[in-house]
Enzyme design. Structure first.
Site, short mmCIF file in Angstrom:
data_model
loop_
_atom_site.label_atom_id
_atom_site.label_comp_id
_atom_site.label_asym_id
_atom_site.label_seq_id
_atom_site.Cartn_x
_atom_site.Cartn_y
_atom_site.Cartn_z
N LYS B 101 0.85 -1.18 0.00
CA LYS B 101 0.00 0.00 0.00
C LYS B 101 0.90 1.24 0.00
O LYS B 101 1.63 1.49 0.96
CB LYS B 101 -0.91 0.01 1.23
CG LYS B 101 -1.67 1.33 1.37
CD LYS B 101 -2.57 1.38 2.59
CE LYS B 101 -2.92 2.83 2.92
NZ LYS B 101 -3.80 2.95 4.09
N ASN B 210 -9.23 1.49 9.64
CA ASN B 210 -8.51 1.13 10.85
C ASN B 210 -9.12 1.80 12.07
O ASN B 210 -9.70 1.16 12.93
CB ASN B 210 -7.03 1.52 10.71
CG ASN B 210 -6.16 0.99 11.84
OD1 ASN B 210 -6.64 0.63 12.91
ND2 ASN B 210 -4.88 0.93 11.64
#
Lengths: 67, 264
Positions: B101, B210
């Site tokens: 990522k 998250n």
């Protein structure tokens, strides 16, 4: 005697010194880590074969929680 | 696999991707990730503490890479060079793992992506054989540039990282989805289950989060809620929603056969 910087901190070692031995002395051996020296990756397979020189800058990293 | 999320040729049953930061401890990390059903988990790359006990538990013990697909990130990088270095270290650390990522940040207050640096880093990483999932602005033109650069997933923010503000510009997300062929995964901004469902209803291929889970009062329960929201949103998208009508609402019950109105 050489002086190297590991993760931003100065360390002095007797020479000759390879990356694998340095990791042992710093109690990092056996951990899941990756090493970069002066901006270049040192693959695990080359830790024992790569000799450190005075002034080398090393980064030793692990995987931690992150998003 | 039915309706799988396909990234760089690999199929995933779950369309929810979970970050592993900000949990109380590794036990909570594991419990939340398992409750979410996520198969892809992001991790950060950081300096190890010198002198730390080598036997201390690590994230790799809590979430075995044999069980989850790791997605190392470049969080905290503000230029292309640092991001590329970080992911080279990640690939070495994870034994050649090349799905990553990329995120190159613009400033520490907004954590908004720096797109010129992101594009430069993406090109370099693709050249080096990485499979790049890329955090980016919700700009369809930039998304097309990243697609042309060889990325494997486009991951626009829905609102600022860690803000929990939800899907602030569904029109732009729609444009990104329409303009690129790659999977589009909302990365950042989701605050609660309905946000995740909205992203999926718009036609996003997945959601990465998250803080929405880790900062919930009960992270494990929120992880479970997010799993359901992503699944519900996906099914609603596939089912095809009814058209919105401002007027002429049609009642769902028959208009005929009603009993006689009461005489005045």
């Amino acid at each position: 005697m050489i002086q190297v910087i590991v993760n931003g901190a100065q360390h002095r070692f007797e020479t000759p010194l390879d990356v694998g031995t340095m990791l042992q002395k710093l109690q990092m051996a056996g951990k899941k880590i990756a090493v970069e020296r002066n901006g270049e990756i040192i693959p695990k397979s080359l830790h024992q074969k790569t000799l450190l020189a005075d002034g080398d800058q090393l980064e030793v990293v692990v995987a931690v929680g992150g998003g | 696999m039915k309706d799988a999320l396909v990234i760089a040729g690999k199929s995933y049953a779950s369309r929810l991707l979970i970050g592993t930061g900000k949990y109380r401890d590794f036990a909570q990390t594991t419990a939340a990730v398992e409750a979410s059903g996520a198969q892809i988990v992001t991790v950060a790359i950081r300096r190890t503490n010198i002198g730390q006990n080598a036997n201390e538990p690590s994230l790799l013990d809590a979430l075995p890479p044999s069980k989850f697909t790791y997605l190392p990130n470049t969080a905290g990088c503000y230029n292309a060079a640092d991001a590329v270095r970080t992911l080279r270290l990640a690939r070495e650390l994870l034994d050649g793992h090349d799905l990553v990522k990329l995120e190159v940040l613009g400033d520490p207050h907004t954590l908004y992506p720096n797109m010129p640096e992101t594009l430069e880093a993406a090109k370099q990483l693709v050249k080096e054989g990485f499979k790049v999932m890329v955090y980016c602005s919700d700009d369809p033109i930039q998304a097309q540039m990243l697609e042309a650069a060889g990325c494997v997933a486009i991951m626009p923010l829905a609102s600022l990282i860690g803000s929990g503000m939800g899907i602030l510009n569904p029109w732009n997300l729609q444009l990104v989805i329409d303009k690129v062929k790659l999977p589009v995964i909302v990365d950042a901004g989701v605050g609660t289950a309905s946000d995740a469902a909205i992203a999926m209803e718009l036609g996003c291929d997945g959601v990465l989060m998250n803080t929405a889970v880790a900062a919930a009062r009960d992270p494990v329960m929120m992880a479970r809620a997010m799993k359901k929201a992503v699944e519900a949103g996906r099914e609603a998208f596939l089912a095809g929603r009814m058209p919105k009508k401002l007027y002429a609402a049609a009642p769902s019950s028959p208009s005929e056969g009603k009993i006689a109105p009461k005489a005045a």
